[in-house]
Design an enzyme around this catalytic site. Sequence first.
Site, PDB file in Angstrom:
ATOM      1  N   HIS A   1      28.737 -22.101  15.027  1.00  0.00           N
ATOM      2  CA  HIS A   1      29.456 -21.415  15.867  1.00  0.00           C
ATOM      3  C   HIS A   1      29.324 -22.020  17.239  1.00  0.00           C
ATOM      4  O   HIS A   1      28.312 -22.160  17.895  1.00  0.00           O
ATOM      5  CB  HIS A   1      28.872 -19.881  16.194  1.00  0.00           C
ATOM      6  CG  HIS A   1      28.962 -19.035  14.728  1.00  0.00           C
ATOM      7  ND1 HIS A   1      30.041 -18.556  14.364  1.00  0.00           N
ATOM      8  CD2 HIS A   1      28.082 -19.055  13.805  1.00  0.00           C
ATOM      9  CE1 HIS A   1      29.929 -18.141  13.017  1.00  0.00           C
ATOM     10  NE2 HIS A   1      28.406 -18.492  12.831  1.00  0.00           N
ATOM     11  N   LEU A   2      30.398 -22.733  17.702  1.00  0.00           N
ATOM     12  CA  LEU A   2      30.351 -23.364  18.952  1.00  0.00           C
ATOM     13  C   LEU A   2      31.036 -22.360  20.077  1.00  0.00           C
ATOM     14  O   LEU A   2      31.011 -23.003  21.342  1.00  0.00           O
ATOM     15  CB  LEU A   2      31.437 -24.449  18.907  1.00  0.00           C
ATOM     16  CG  LEU A   2      30.607 -25.711  18.036  1.00  0.00           C
ATOM     17  CD1 LEU A   2      31.714 -26.849  17.830  1.00  0.00           C
ATOM     18  CD2 LEU A   2      29.672 -26.276  18.645  1.00  0.00           C
TER      19      LEU A   2
ATOM     20  N   ASN B   1      35.397 -17.796  13.887  1.00  0.00           N
ATOM     21  CA  ASN B   1      35.279 -16.643  14.720  1.00  0.00           C
ATOM     22  C   ASN B   1      35.141 -16.774  16.458  1.00  0.00           C
ATOM     23  O   ASN B   1      34.362 -16.325  16.709  1.00  0.00           O
ATOM     24  CB  ASN B   1      34.053 -15.655  14.256  1.00  0.00           C
ATOM     25  CG  ASN B   1      32.695 -16.171  14.409  1.00  0.00           C
ATOM     26  OD1 ASN B   1      32.534 -17.440  14.804  1.00  0.00           O
ATOM     27  ND2 ASN B   1      31.809 -15.451  14.639  1.00  0.00           N
TER      28      ASN B   1
ATOM     29  N   ASP C   1      33.564 -16.037   8.414  1.00  0.00           N
ATOM     30  CA  ASP C   1      32.211 -15.709   8.713  1.00  0.00           C
ATOM     31  C   ASP C   1      31.907 -14.741   9.778  1.00  0.00           C
ATOM     32  O   ASP C   1      32.550 -14.956  10.969  1.00  0.00           O
ATOM     33  CB  ASP C   1      31.407 -17.120   8.914  1.00  0.00           C
ATOM     34  CG  ASP C   1      29.991 -16.931   9.062  1.00  0.00           C
ATOM     35  OD1 ASP C   1      29.250 -16.440   8.369  1.00  0.00           O
ATOM     36  OD2 ASP C   1      29.663 -16.947  10.213  1.00  0.00           O
TER      37      ASP C   1
ATOM     38  N   ASP D   1      23.926 -21.959  10.656  1.00  0.00           N
ATOM     39  CA  ASP D   1      24.354 -20.749  11.458  1.00  0.00           C
ATOM     40  C   ASP D   1      24.076 -20.671  12.668  1.00  0.00           C
ATOM     41  O   ASP D   1      23.720 -19.666  13.344  1.00  0.00           O
ATOM     42  CB  ASP D   1      23.979 -19.343  10.474  1.00  0.00           C
ATOM     43  CG  ASP D   1      24.868 -18.388  10.842  1.00  0.00           C
ATOM     44  OD1 ASP D   1      25.703 -18.509  11.696  1.00  0.00           O
ATOM     45  OD2 ASP D   1      24.591 -17.383  10.491  1.00  0.00           O
TER      46      ASP D   1
HETATM   47  O1  DOR Z   1      24.068 -13.577  12.813  1.00  0.00           O
HETATM   48  C1  DOR Z   1      25.184 -13.933  12.676  1.00  0.00           C
HETATM   49  N1  DOR Z   1      25.902 -14.433  13.831  1.00  0.00           N
HETATM   50  N2  DOR Z   1      25.847 -14.196  11.583  1.00  0.00           N
HETATM   51  C2  DOR Z   1      26.980 -14.279  11.175  1.00  0.00           C
HETATM   52  O2  DOR Z   1      27.342 -14.549  10.425  1.00  0.00           O
HETATM   53  C3  DOR Z   1      27.824 -14.688  12.541  1.00  0.00           C
HETATM   54  C4  DOR Z   1      27.075 -15.041  13.648  1.00  0.00           C
HETATM   55  C5  DOR Z   1      27.902 -15.174  15.043  1.00  0.00           C
HETATM   56  O3  DOR Z   1      29.050 -15.400  14.911  1.00  0.00           O
HETATM   57  O4  DOR Z   1      27.153 -14.672  15.990  1.00  0.00           O
END
Ligand code: DOR
Length: 423
Positions: A56-57, A88, A148, A302
Amino acid sequence: MTQLLITGAATADGNRTDLFVRDGVFAPPSEAGADVERIDADGLLALPGLVDLHTHLREPGREDAETVATGTAAAARGGFTAVHAMANTDPVTDTAEAAEYVLGLGEREGHCQVVPVGAVTKGLAGEELAELGLMATSRARVRMFSDDGRCVSDSLLMRRALTYARTYGGVIAQHSQDPRLAGPGACCHESEISGRLGLPGWPSQAESVIVARDVQLAELAGARLHVCHVSTAESVDVIRWAKRRGIAVTAEVTPHHLLLDTPLVEGFDTTFKVNPPLRTSEHLEAVREALADGTIDAVATDHAPHARQDKDHPFDIALPGMLGLEQALAVVAEVMVNTGRMDWPTLVERMSATPARIGRLAGQGRPVAVGEPANLVLVDPAARAVVDGAASASRSRNNPYHGRELPDPVVATIWAGTVTYRR
Ligand code: DOR
């Protein structure tokens, strides 16, 4: 372009070799000039650059938590030469334009290759398919689609997504979490601990029921399914069954689900709040064994940076997620290699070659050999250090390994012939 002679390193299988990096590829060391810059890599391992399927950038939209520049700097420190940027963001990566925007950010500011992941549904709302075809045929050439953070819980929509993705040689990467069994408030593994702490828990079956459904939908659609962050023994059993049946399913496990367990939440430290939640030791053992035997194909971080104002809350309302890029290799080395569960060549499969194959990345995950792209991480297998979360290249500080002694393997990272990190 950089020319670099790396002397005395050993490949994952232990063969000593000199490496000459020229014009972004490995060239014969005999062609290196006398005045070329050198790295003495005696005692180090030369492994293919790591590939992350799940990062997640946060850019665009939450640049206070992470940017493409800071997130990929963390990736380079962790030995990664490519990361898949999850969809996301704000706006969500659910159009060709949005995917090309992320691609462009990576090209301009990335310290490694940035591979945009496209959303499965518009706005991650789970109601209508996003522009899968347009994203796939855009300049971003999206091959992995994922909502996700949320589960594609509608079975018909999931079936359609699998069918569309197949048309483009793509894969649906599912966040497996039944939204009814694990409702929005669920923030902890359902266990004696969640009961004692008064935290809404989610049972491991809320993950595995979705995995069980999805492998059957993948079989029905003749399509590829990828299971994100597998955290339970039941999911492992289902994936093992599906693979035996010949279903095209792949799966990843995170470093934190390999190392960290439910009791860590007892102090209500929101750094340890993550989705899926940290599980109990029996589940940890199951995912470790599955990673060793190949039932779980890959490690994916993740990496989920969060700003302080999103973590400094009561446990049940803080945002879930933890950093992962910088300590991923350290954790896998500690849990899998140093315990004798896995050797270095297998680690390379799980963290470089296989994720590159799942993501359909042509120039990544290749062997360290003459003629191949110069994507490389130099590893000191003996070094150890206490993790200092404050020293992270990430913009966020939700590092679950802070203060823990771990291997400190990454000495240098080279992406497409350029040194992106050097200790
Ligand atoms: O803990 C999480 N954080 N699980 C995810 O699937 C998404 C992620 C996030 O985008 O913060």
